[in-house]
Design an enzyme around this catalytic site. Structure first.
Site, PDB file in Angstrom:
ATOM      1  N   GLY A 514       0.697  -1.379   0.024  1.00 21.66           N
ATOM      2  CA  GLY A 514      -0.175  -0.043  -0.030  1.00 21.66           C
ATOM      3  C   GLY A 514       0.694   1.381   0.018  1.00 21.66           C
ATOM      4  O   GLY A 514       0.363   2.316  -0.330  1.00 21.66           O
ATOM      5  N   GLN A 515       1.986   1.068   0.379  1.00 26.40           N
ATOM      6  CA  GLN A 515       2.871   2.252   0.530  1.00 26.40           C
ATOM      7  C   GLN A 515       3.296   3.098  -0.954  1.00 26.40           C
ATOM      8  O   GLN A 515       4.016   4.185  -0.983  1.00 26.40           O
ATOM      9  CB  GLN A 515       4.118   2.020   1.525  1.00 26.40           C
ATOM     10  CG  GLN A 515       5.106   0.972   0.863  1.00 26.40           C
ATOM     11  CD  GLN A 515       4.795  -0.391   1.114  1.00 26.40           C
ATOM     12  OE1 GLN A 515       3.461  -0.974   0.660  1.00 26.40           O
ATOM     13  NE2 GLN A 515       5.520  -1.284   1.659  1.00 26.40           N
ATOM     14  N   SER A 517       5.173   1.577  -3.440  1.00 26.67           N
ATOM     15  CA  SER A 517       6.452   1.146  -3.996  1.00 26.67           C
ATOM     16  C   SER A 517       6.491   0.930  -5.521  1.00 26.67           C
ATOM     17  O   SER A 517       7.545   1.278  -6.064  1.00 26.67           O
ATOM     18  CB  SER A 517       7.063  -0.146  -3.295  1.00 26.67           C
ATOM     19  OG  SER A 517       6.768  -0.170  -1.977  1.00 26.67           O
ATOM     20  N   ALA A 554      12.489  -2.402   7.032  1.00 23.15           N
ATOM     21  CA  ALA A 554      13.418  -1.425   7.354  1.00 23.15           C
ATOM     22  C   ALA A 554      13.758  -0.201   6.477  1.00 23.15           C
ATOM     23  O   ALA A 554      14.662   0.192   6.100  1.00 23.15           O
ATOM     24  CB  ALA A 554      14.929  -2.120   7.415  1.00 23.15           C
ATOM     25  N   GLU A 745       8.896   5.227   7.980  1.00 24.08           N
ATOM     26  CA  GLU A 745       9.078   4.907   9.601  1.00 24.08           C
ATOM     27  C   GLU A 745       9.339   6.123  10.285  1.00 24.08           C
ATOM     28  O   GLU A 745       9.131   6.013  11.505  1.00 24.08           O
ATOM     29  CB  GLU A 745       9.900   3.748   9.807  1.00 24.08           C
ATOM     30  CG  GLU A 745       9.661   2.434   9.241  1.00 24.08           C
ATOM     31  CD  GLU A 745      10.626   1.492   9.659  1.00 24.08           C
ATOM     32  OE1 GLU A 745      10.328   0.679  10.468  1.00 24.08           O
ATOM     33  OE2 GLU A 745      11.774   1.206   8.900  1.00 24.08           O
TER      34      GLU A 745
END
Lengths: 785, 172
Positions: A514-515, A517, A554, A745
């Site tokens: 969902g981000q 990418s 990460a 993050e």
């Protein structure tokens, strides 16, 4: 697209791949490449395919926090018509592993089986059933008779380390972590000192100490963990599953069952969020695989929401103690951070989360003398795991709360104190002792973030106070730092095909949950050629079709996979130039690629589409198909930074409070897609507010999760939002793709300490335990008065 | 499997204007039977009526969590799912366009339910304030976006819709 539109378009232009827009894709808020499916309901998540032919899988879960299984009687369950398989610990491979989703061996003890003979938390799978209907599967689960030898359990790390505490993992295991003492439930114990902390404390005018506690929370991605597993027509095991690391998942499943890697395929369809819980190969996936292998049939196993809340890996609860030596002029002379981390039943991410909890926040304040000590401890709770922020949520809550207390001790403004001590360009981050990373940072915009946030609210003047002095407002600030991948661990490889109409197919194994990418990879590839995003298709959804990529964790994707994509695109561009130069009898360097055109020194040009068509058809020589490849692996992990500033109002008569405003100034290098960057910043900040204000997964004294379901798990809803402002403070990261660092993050880290600091600014009450509640503020007000 | 299906019943409903027969199983929710019939845009996010991912517009009831409604009670009803937002030519609704334009959809799992909450609001309030929009989304959980871009997208869509009053007259 519709047939009629296509017909019109091709009649008009004779070509289908050109649009009016020639915008450079990078730096633009282009629509997501998967966006149409998301807003029309056409996106297909794991369970969004017909599964009438699938068996229903169900696990039997332990009612006990700690028990040895004396025996399991499955006879009655197997006798139920339409039950196809019943598995217990006796039916699964003997070899232990860790679910921790890093490339093998992963920094975690190999302390679990697909099904364990000893269960170590409530809800741990004891057995699993596959049946031809959900009803039969449920009846079969109820019919399994388990003889448990209930063992003493322990829920608190301090108690678990006592000599008389029960030992959770008495059997020796492979891959023990640093200074492990399994008989005392210590998964790892670490010490990392730079300089001389004792000497540093002696140079201080004041030494300030504090202790900060964070709670267990859940990721709660909106799509529950789900797997459909089957054996395909080449007898390969296929998992269609909610993962954010398809290649690592394939590797873990293959290893667990002793299969060739090539005999396992993992399909990552659209995935409904992840936030770290899908970095691990979860029991749902191992059990589905086991049931498919056992039955040879397709098996569907979907966690209920309640199961997902109870048994998915959580954020580790941590106790963070900080001691800082400071001079009157605001110089930090020494800092010691000590962390005890509750890793629950298995050592999932225990050591890496512990390490990150200290190293990231401590990096923000370089000081000659610094020490980190810590330990991760087994208890009989749902295992901790990877969750957005990865320890740094807990560590930042501690350290950034503490920094305010240190500033207060010397009578200095907390923003000014930060400004004097904060990391600058060219300085080194505090990296784990064993890290192979190169710590010198080339892009550091944290001071500008701090200044921007302060300017936005008018920090020096403080908040406007309400007329009624019963209500007091305060400002609080926190600085945060994250990473862009694990140094010398992330690997991504990308392949880009120039199709015969000049469009690009990008194959890369990123784990987009969902981000965005896939969109960013598409933008990077398109930008190298000056194409628009519609001319690129990104294929990322299965392990057969994509080369190895570590996947999404990460904060690595934009930086690592983005660099691999840029390299692949440049490799392809080089091949285009070479062939074009051959045709025009010129030097490759003299061929220009821009705006989707191939231009020659003589002033002529052709579209990339025309070029590709001629190459493909062999108009000017042998037929050619061009593919570029690129890979990225690095010791670098550039750091994104943020300053997050909260304004709160406290009712001094009740302790009730409200967060009125949250300003987020973020340095993520160059923002490749500003709308999506903003989405990451706001989404992270609101998740951070949830951890600050309401979220908690409580357990009773027997280790039973103390919530009935989603209705008892308090997340942020739209009406709960404060005014949220986002400022992108752009720096340029020279080693990033188009200057980018990560952003996934960094904004979840600051809300907790910013709000705690604002409460203290408002009413002089220091809250050092999450979530922050009206009751805890009220207690503080009573103590203070 | 055939044995268990003997007790199955069926209902007729009108889904996004198309009449359809749904096989239902005893005790089954509308969400479950819609999904089994291939209407996968109706998401199962919690199955306990909390997250709003399974929202549909159900006849006179309006916005409804389909995981709380027995399928058997829906015989003869009109049901609208997110697919019903598209116009007759398959073009996106302004809400959908604005969600795309403003990065308001991340993982997308909550989006069909959120869009239907927004659609339901705009049926009642053509010039909603930010607060009214946030309230309309109070029954939807989105874990990715933090809602901000969704609220902005809904406001922008409201301003584009034909029966919206000029923005200056709204409470902005």
């Amino acid at each position: 697209m519709s047939l009629s539109e296509l017909t019109e378009q091709s009649t008009a232009s004779g070509e289908t791949n050109e649009t009016d827009e020639t915008s450079a894709a990078v730096g633009e808020s282009v629509e997501k490449v998967d966006g149409w499916g998301l807003v029309t309901g056409n996106a297909r998540y794991t369970d969004d395919i017909p599964t009438e032919d699938a068996l229903e899988g169900r696990p039997l879960r332990s009612p006990h926090a700690h028990a040895r299984i004396r025996s399991v009687d499955t006879e009655a369950a197997e006798a139920i018509d339409s039950v196809e398989a019943v598995l217990t610990h006796e039916d699964v491979p003997d070899k232990r592993f860790t679910r921790t989703g890093f490339p093998y061996p992963a920094p975690a003890p190999f302390d679990e089986h697909v099904l364990n003979e000893t269960v170590r938390h409530v809800g741990e799978p004891v057995a699993a059933v596959a049946a031809r209907s959900a009803d039969a599967a449920e009846r079969a689960i109820e019919a399994i008779d388990v003889d448990y030898e209930v063992l003493e359990h322990v829920l608190e790390p301090e108690e678990a380390m006592e000599p008389d505490a029960p030992t959770l993992h008495p059997e020796e295991y492979e891959n023990p972590q640093e200074n492990a003492v399994p008989e005392r439930n210590i998964v790892c114990e670490t010490r990392h000192e730079e300089g001389d902390v004792e000497a540093g404390f002696e140079q201080a005018d004041a030494v300030v100490a504090g202790e900060y506690e964070s709670q267990i929370v859940q990721h709660l991605p909106m799509e529950p963990n789900t797997t459909i597993a089957w054996i395909d027509d080449r007898e390969r095991l296929v998992l269609r599953t909610t993962t954010q690391v398809s290649h690592i998942c394939r590797d873990k499943i293959a290893r667990a069952f002793g299969l060739n890697r090539t005999d396992v395929k993992v399909i990552k369809p659209r995935v409904g969020g992840g936030f770290g819980v899908r970095q691990d190969t979860v029991p749902n996936q191992f059990i589905s695989a086991a049931l498919a292998l056992e039955t040879g049939r397709k098996v569907r196993l979907k966690n209920s929401r309640k199961e997902d809340l109870h048994v998915s890996q959580t954020r580790h609860a941590q106790t963070v103690e900080v001691e800082t030596g400071v001079r009157e002029d605001g110089t930090i002379t020494a800092m010691h951070v000590d962390i005890t981390s509750n890793t629950g039943a298995y050592g999932c991410h225990a050591s890496a989360v512990l390490s990150n909890a200290a190293h990231e926040p401590m990096s923000i304040y370089p000081t000659e003398n610094r020490l980190f000590t810590g330990r991760a401890v087994y208890t009989n709770l749902t295992p901790g795991g990877a969750m957005r922020g990865y320890g740094a949520v807990q560590g930042t809550f501690g350290l950034e709360s503490h920094i305010d207390e240190v500033a207060d001790a010397i009578g200095m403004d907390p923003a000014e104190f930060r400004r004097r001590n904060v990391i600058e360009e060219g300085e080194e981050s505090f990296e784990p002792a064993h890290s192979e990373s190169k710590p010198v940072l080339e892009s550091v915009g944290v001071t500008e973030c701090l200044d921007r946030a302060c300017t936005t609210v008018g920090w020096a003047d403080g908040p406007d106070q309400p007329d009624d002095d019963r209500y007091q407002r305060g400002y609080g600030i926190a600085l945060t730092m994250a990473k862009s991948g694990v140094p010398n661990s992330e690997y991504s490889r990308c392949s880009i095909t120039l199709e015969d109409d000049g469009t690009l197919t990008v194959r890369i194994g990123v784990g987009d949950t969902g981000q965005g990418s896939e969109t960013v990879m598409g933008q990077i590839a398109a930008s190298v050629f000056g194409l628009d995003i519609e001319s690129v298709h990104v294929k990322a959804d299965d392990t057969d079709a994509t080369p190895w990529d570590n996947g999404a964790y990460a904060s690595s994707t934009t930086y690592i996979s983005g660099n691999a994509t840029e390299k692949a695109a440049r490799d392809l561009a080089g091949k285009v130039r070479e062939l074009a130069a051959e045709w025009h009898d010129t030097a490759p360097e003299s061929v220009e690629l821009a705006d989707g055109d191939v231009s020659f020194p003589d002033g002529t040009s052709m579209t990339l589409g025309a070029f590709a068509a001629e190459a493909f058809e062999g108009v000017r020589g042998p037929k050619r198909r061009l593919i570029g490849t690129g890979e990225h692996f690095t010791a670098l992990s550039p750091k994104p930074f943020a300053a997050q500033l909260a304004e709160v109002e406290v009712d001094t008569e009740t302790g009730e409070f409200e967060v009125l405003r949250l300003v987020n100034a973020v340095d993520c290098g160059q923002a490749l897609n500003p709308a999506n960057v903003r989405g990451q910043i706001v989404g992270g900040a609101v998740m951070g507010l949830g951890q600050t204000l309401s979220e908690t997964l409580p357990f009773d004294e027997d280790g039973q999760p103390d919530i009935r379901g989603l209705r008892d798990y308090e997340v942020m809803h739209a009406p709960d939002l404060p005014e949220i402002e986002t400022e992108i403070v752009e720096t340029y990261e020279p080693t990033g793709p188009y200057g980018a660092k990560s952003v996934g993050e960094v904004s979840i880290l600051g809300p907790s300490p910013a709000v705690a600091n604002a409460v203290d600014d408002a009413v002089g009450v220091r809250i050092s335990e999450l979530p922050i509640t009206a009751a805890s503020i009220w207690d503080g007000l009573q103590e203070g008065s | 499997m055939s044995q268990e299906k003997k007790s199955a019943d069926s209902i007729h409903i009108c889904i996004n204007g198309e009449r359809e027969r749904l096989d239902i199983e005893p005790g089954e929710t509308l969400m479950a039977s819609l999904r089994r019939a291939g209407h996968y845009s109706v998401k199962n996010g919690c199955d306990e009526g909390v997250c709003g991912a399974c929202n549909v517009i159900l006849g006179e009831e309006g916005l409804t969590r389909s995981c709380l409604v027995p399928a058997a009670s829906c015989d003869g009803d009109d049901v609208m799912t997110v697919e019903g937002l598209l116009d007759d030519d398959g073009r996106l609704h302004p809400l959908q366009e604005e969600f795309l334009e403003r990065g308001a959809a991340q993982c997308g799992y909550c989006i069909p339910g959120v869009l239907l909450s927004a659609y339901d609001l705009l049926q009642r309030d053509t010039v909603p304030t930010e607060e009214a929009i946030a309230d309309a989304l109070s029954g939807n959980i989105c874990r990715c976006t933090g809602y901000v871009q969704q609220i902005e997208a809904i406001q922008a869509a409201a301003e584009r819709l034909p029966d919206a009053e000029p923005a200056a007259e709204g409470e902005h």
